[in-house]
Design a protein around this motif. Structure first.
Motif, mmCIF file in Angstrom:
data_model
loop_
_atom_site.group_PDB
_atom_site.id
_atom_site.type_symbol
_atom_site.label_atom_id
_atom_site.label_comp_id
_atom_site.label_asym_id
_atom_site.label_seq_id
_atom_site.Cartn_x
_atom_site.Cartn_y
_atom_site.Cartn_z
ATOM 1 N N VAL B 96 -8.174 0.782 8.353
ATOM 2 C CA VAL B 96 -7.328 1.735 8.962
ATOM 3 C C VAL B 96 -5.857 1.898 8.750
ATOM 4 O O VAL B 96 -5.410 2.966 8.265
ATOM 5 C CB VAL B 96 -7.683 1.966 10.459
ATOM 6 C CG1 VAL B 96 -6.599 2.739 11.157
ATOM 7 C CG2 VAL B 96 -9.159 2.373 10.805
ATOM 8 N N PRO B 97 -5.495 0.913 8.906
ATOM 9 C CA PRO B 97 -3.884 1.148 8.809
ATOM 10 C C PRO B 97 -3.279 1.308 7.224
ATOM 11 O O PRO B 97 -2.650 2.339 6.925
ATOM 12 C CB PRO B 97 -3.042 -0.347 9.207
ATOM 13 C CG PRO B 97 -4.263 -1.225 9.739
ATOM 14 C CD PRO B 97 -5.621 -0.368 9.470
ATOM 15 N N ILE B 98 -3.953 0.743 6.237
ATOM 16 C CA ILE B 98 -3.783 0.875 4.924
ATOM 17 C C ILE B 98 -3.978 2.448 4.530
ATOM 18 O O ILE B 98 -3.468 3.190 3.766
ATOM 19 C CB ILE B 98 -4.300 -0.127 3.764
ATOM 20 C CG1 ILE B 98 -4.180 -1.597 4.518
ATOM 21 C CG2 ILE B 98 -3.677 0.035 2.582
ATOM 22 C CD1 ILE B 98 -5.111 -2.527 3.969
ATOM 23 N N SER B 99 -5.303 2.838 5.113
ATOM 24 C CA SER B 99 -5.939 3.950 4.730
ATOM 25 C C SER B 99 -4.886 5.267 5.123
ATOM 26 O O SER B 99 -4.607 6.282 4.574
ATOM 27 C CB SER B 99 -7.039 4.294 5.415
ATOM 28 O OG SER B 99 -8.142 3.527 4.927
ATOM 29 N N LEU B 100 -4.257 4.976 6.544
ATOM 30 C CA LEU B 100 -3.316 5.742 6.907
ATOM 31 C C LEU B 100 -1.993 5.902 6.366
ATOM 32 O O LEU B 100 -1.820 7.064 5.833
ATOM 33 C CB LEU B 100 -3.123 5.518 8.486
ATOM 34 C CG LEU B 100 -2.459 6.519 9.202
ATOM 35 C CD1 LEU B 100 -3.139 7.880 9.324
ATOM 36 C CD2 LEU B 100 -2.063 5.776 10.814
ATOM 37 N N LEU B 101 -1.640 4.934 5.766
ATOM 38 C CA LEU B 101 -0.114 4.727 4.945
ATOM 39 C C LEU B 101 -0.500 5.498 3.744
ATOM 40 O O LEU B 101 0.142 6.447 3.364
ATOM 41 C CB LEU B 101 0.120 3.643 4.883
ATOM 42 C CG LEU B 101 1.477 3.198 3.688
ATOM 43 C CD1 LEU B 101 2.509 3.558 4.834
ATOM 44 C CD2 LEU B 101 1.658 1.786 3.689
ATOM 45 N N LEU B 102 -1.636 5.049 2.967
ATOM 46 C CA LEU B 102 -1.690 5.605 1.816
ATOM 47 C C LEU B 102 -2.058 7.018 1.814
ATOM 48 O O LEU B 102 -1.802 7.906 1.175
ATOM 49 C CB LEU B 102 -3.057 5.101 1.127
ATOM 50 C CG LEU B 102 -2.637 3.749 0.278
ATOM 51 C CD1 LEU B 102 -3.738 2.965 -0.151
ATOM 52 C CD2 LEU B 102 -1.653 3.975 -0.880
ATOM 53 N N VAL B 155 -13.287 -3.412 2.966
ATOM 54 C CA VAL B 155 -12.153 -2.952 3.098
ATOM 55 C C VAL B 155 -11.418 -2.334 1.844
ATOM 56 O O VAL B 155 -10.954 -1.205 1.940
ATOM 57 C CB VAL B 155 -11.119 -3.900 3.548
ATOM 58 C CG1 VAL B 155 -9.637 -3.504 3.630
ATOM 59 C CG2 VAL B 155 -11.569 -4.427 5.035
ATOM 60 N N CYS B 156 -11.484 -2.862 0.732
ATOM 61 C CA CYS B 156 -11.049 -2.553 -0.434
ATOM 62 C C CYS B 156 -11.594 -1.225 -0.733
ATOM 63 O O CYS B 156 -10.813 -0.286 -1.177
ATOM 64 C CB CYS B 156 -11.186 -3.267 -1.608
ATOM 65 S SG CYS B 156 -10.310 -4.877 -1.487
ATOM 66 N N HIS B 157 -12.741 -1.078 -0.843
ATOM 67 C CA HIS B 157 -13.719 0.273 -1.477
ATOM 68 C C HIS B 157 -13.218 1.277 -0.387
ATOM 69 O O HIS B 157 -13.082 2.247 -0.629
ATOM 70 C CB HIS B 157 -15.105 -0.086 -1.610
ATOM 71 C CG HIS B 157 -15.786 1.050 -2.130
ATOM 72 N ND1 HIS B 157 -15.613 1.623 -3.309
ATOM 73 C CD2 HIS B 157 -16.657 2.142 -1.397
ATOM 74 C CE1 HIS B 157 -16.264 2.651 -3.500
ATOM 75 N NE2 HIS B 157 -16.862 2.927 -2.488
ATOM 76 N N ASN B 158 -13.419 0.923 0.821
ATOM 77 C CA ASN B 158 -13.283 2.029 1.941
ATOM 78 C C ASN B 158 -11.909 2.617 2.115
ATOM 79 O O ASN B 158 -11.632 3.847 2.341
ATOM 80 C CB ASN B 158 -13.702 1.314 3.526
ATOM 81 C CG ASN B 158 -13.813 2.520 4.352
ATOM 82 O OD1 ASN B 158 -14.614 3.320 4.319
ATOM 83 N ND2 ASN B 158 -12.976 2.239 5.653
ATOM 84 N N VAL B 159 -10.981 1.943 1.754
ATOM 85 C CA VAL B 159 -9.468 2.338 1.767
ATOM 86 C C VAL B 159 -9.332 3.537 0.805
ATOM 87 O O VAL B 159 -8.910 4.445 1.017
ATOM 88 C CB VAL B 159 -8.373 1.452 1.254
ATOM 89 C CG1 VAL B 159 -6.989 1.782 0.990
ATOM 90 C CG2 VAL B 159 -8.301 0.168 2.768
#
Lengths: 233, 277
Positions: B96-102, B155-159
């Protein structure tokens, strides 16, 4: 208070405003009237620095305009419908809050100031309701409270009642007039309904083809603004 | 105009012929047929082989049915299914945090500059293009067998996927409230925090639930390559020719997947209902 002098705006090659002069004094509600395409909304956008001005200048109290001095009220209201009424009003203060203190909820003094603004528009009892659950007229009054929370000297309202029913329109315009008179704000409202302007404004300015053709008492006839010159085939 | 039994009629004018459009239509049809012919040849599709293999399939099913529902098989199967669920859960939440930032950097309107937008989009495309199984194989090599490399792979793919979906939700949001706050002097971060994110929160949460559902199913496949969970047991039972145990695991998987799918659907429906209230 707010002075627009010699404002010229072009969209491409086509001039929309030709050297327009308009002033709004402290404590005055000025209604700007005109047919579609007369340039009245462009005038407001020029005042708010939302369109590039080809010539002319905008001053507030004789000095250069500070962005925070001018608060906007929109035709489509633009509240965040899912947030509480209070949070929406607090957002008006964002321009003077440091980033740190504005990310995790608003500080107490801002929330209390926002409550006072809500009280001013008669909606203090709805502070914790979702903005989207209010009626259109109430939402526009919340938007006015948000504008007040910005601590502006000038309020610019772009067709603030075009989406509202007649009763709500009367209420919102009465509120804008009262804020001008009691709080000493300069309020410029672009309106589509001459009758509303006649009842609430202190003065009206009429635009036609990008020029001021009428400036004076609100109860004068404004029919000439809307006459079609070329016969419609 | 003719009148038949009191009903007015007008003859339909003939359709204009467009030879160019017809030519293009035929060309597209030819390409599609050619592609399927090549694909058929390359993948070695053979109805003969399927018929010949019928006996093998029947033996396989005969050994698998009835499934071995003894506790000594079902117990570990349920435990492993829970591990699969936890892999899917953490793989979703930790991204969630990395996805949100990206997502914020990869959405027009919130991206601070064009090059940042392009860079964020490129990172998301890369993470999306590499399948989670490939990430799992890499992480199994790096940190060893077990559920942990599974979580890292998800995590990697889901981001990559969720970041893109979120960025699109942000771009589709009503631009009005952000415009209002900008005019009140709010900066970029304040506009995102106070106007944009509150408006699109239900959409983001709905996409999150959808990804949770997909990730639980993906983590099964990750188990097949050694990244823990019930997929690992399925792989083992096939290798040991214990097909009745394999069927038990598959039945547990079906229950797990259906349950997560239902949960995700219910939550998403509630979110979209709340949006219209």
């Amino acid at each position: 208070m707010l002075a627009l002098s010699g404002i010229t705006v072009r969209y491409g090659e086509r001039p929309v405003l030709h050297g327009v002069d308009v002033t709004v004094s402290r404590g005055e509600l000025l209604a700007v009237l005109g047919a579609n395409g007369s340039g009245k909304s462009t005038l407001l956008r020029a005042a708010a620095d939302l369109v590039p001005v080809a010539a002319g200048q905008v001053t507030v109290d004789g000095g250069p305009r500070d962005r925070l001095d001018l608060a906007l009220v929109f035709q489509r209201i633009h509240l965040v419908r899912r947030r509480s009424v209070l949070d929406n009003v607090c957002a008006g203060a964002l321009g003077r809050l440091p980033l740190r203190s504005s990310l995790l909820g608003f500080p107490r003094e801002v929330r209390e100031e926002a409550m006072a603004c809500l009280e001013r528009v008669g909606l203090a009892d709805r502070a914790h309701d979702r903005a989207g659950s209010l009626s259109g007229g109430q939402q526009q009054r919340v938007a006015v409270a948000r504008a007040l929370c910005q601590r502006p000297r000038v309020v610019l309202a772009d067709e603030p009642v075009s989406a509202l029913d007649p009763a709500a329109s009367e209420q919102v315009l009465a509120l804008l007039a009262e804020l001008a008179h009691v709080e000493g704000l300069a309020v410029l409202a672009v309106l589509h309904q001459p009758a509303l302007a006649a009842r609430h404004a202190d003065r009206v300015v009429g635009l036609r083809d990008g020029r001021v053709v009428l400036d004076g008492r609100p109860d004068q006839s404004v029919d000439s603004l809307y006459q079609v010159l070329e016969p419609v085939s | 105009m003719t009148t038949v039994d009191g009903v007015r009629r007008l003859p339909v004018p003939p359709k204009p012929r467009r030879p160019k459009a017809m030519l293009i239509g035929w060309a597209i049809a030819a390409v599609v047929v050619a592609a399927h012919t090549v694909a058929w040849e390359t993948t070695g599709i053979s109805l003969g082989a399927l018929v010949d293999g019928w006996r093998g399939m029947a033996d396989f099913l005969g050994e698998a049915i009835p499934p071995d529902l003894s506790w000594k098989v079902l117990g570990p199967s349920l435990d492993a299914a829970l591990v699969t669920l936890w892999i899917g859960l953490l793989g979703t939440t930790l991204s969630v945090p990395i996805s949100l930032l990206l997502a914020l950097l990869a959405a027009r309107g919130t991206a601070p500059a064009e090059w940042v937008y392009q860079a964020a989009r490129a990172v998301l495309s890369f993470l999306r293009a590499v399948p989670d199984v490939v990430f799992a194989l890499i992480f199994v090599t790096a940190v060893g067998l077990g559920p942990f490399p599974g979580v890292l792979a998800l995590v990697c793919h889901n981001v990559g996927v969720m970041g893109k979906l979120w960025a699109e939700a942000l771009e589709d949001a009503d631009p009005g409230p952000p415009q209002a706050l900008r005019s009140a002097g709010a900066n970029r971060v304040q506009v995102a925090a106070h106007a944009l994110l509150p408006s699109v929160l239900p959409q983001l949460a709905g996409l999150l639930m959808y990804r949770f559902d997909v990730n639980v199913r993906s983590s099964l496949v990750l188990g097949l390559v050694g990244a823990g969970g019930i997929g690992f047991l399925i792989n083992q039972s096939i290798k040991l020719f214990k097909f009745d145990e394999m069927l038990t695991h598959i039945l547990v998987v079906v229950v797990l997947v259906v349950a997560v799918d239902r949960l995700s659907a219910v939550v998403r429906r509630r979110l979209s209902e709340g949006d219209h209230a």
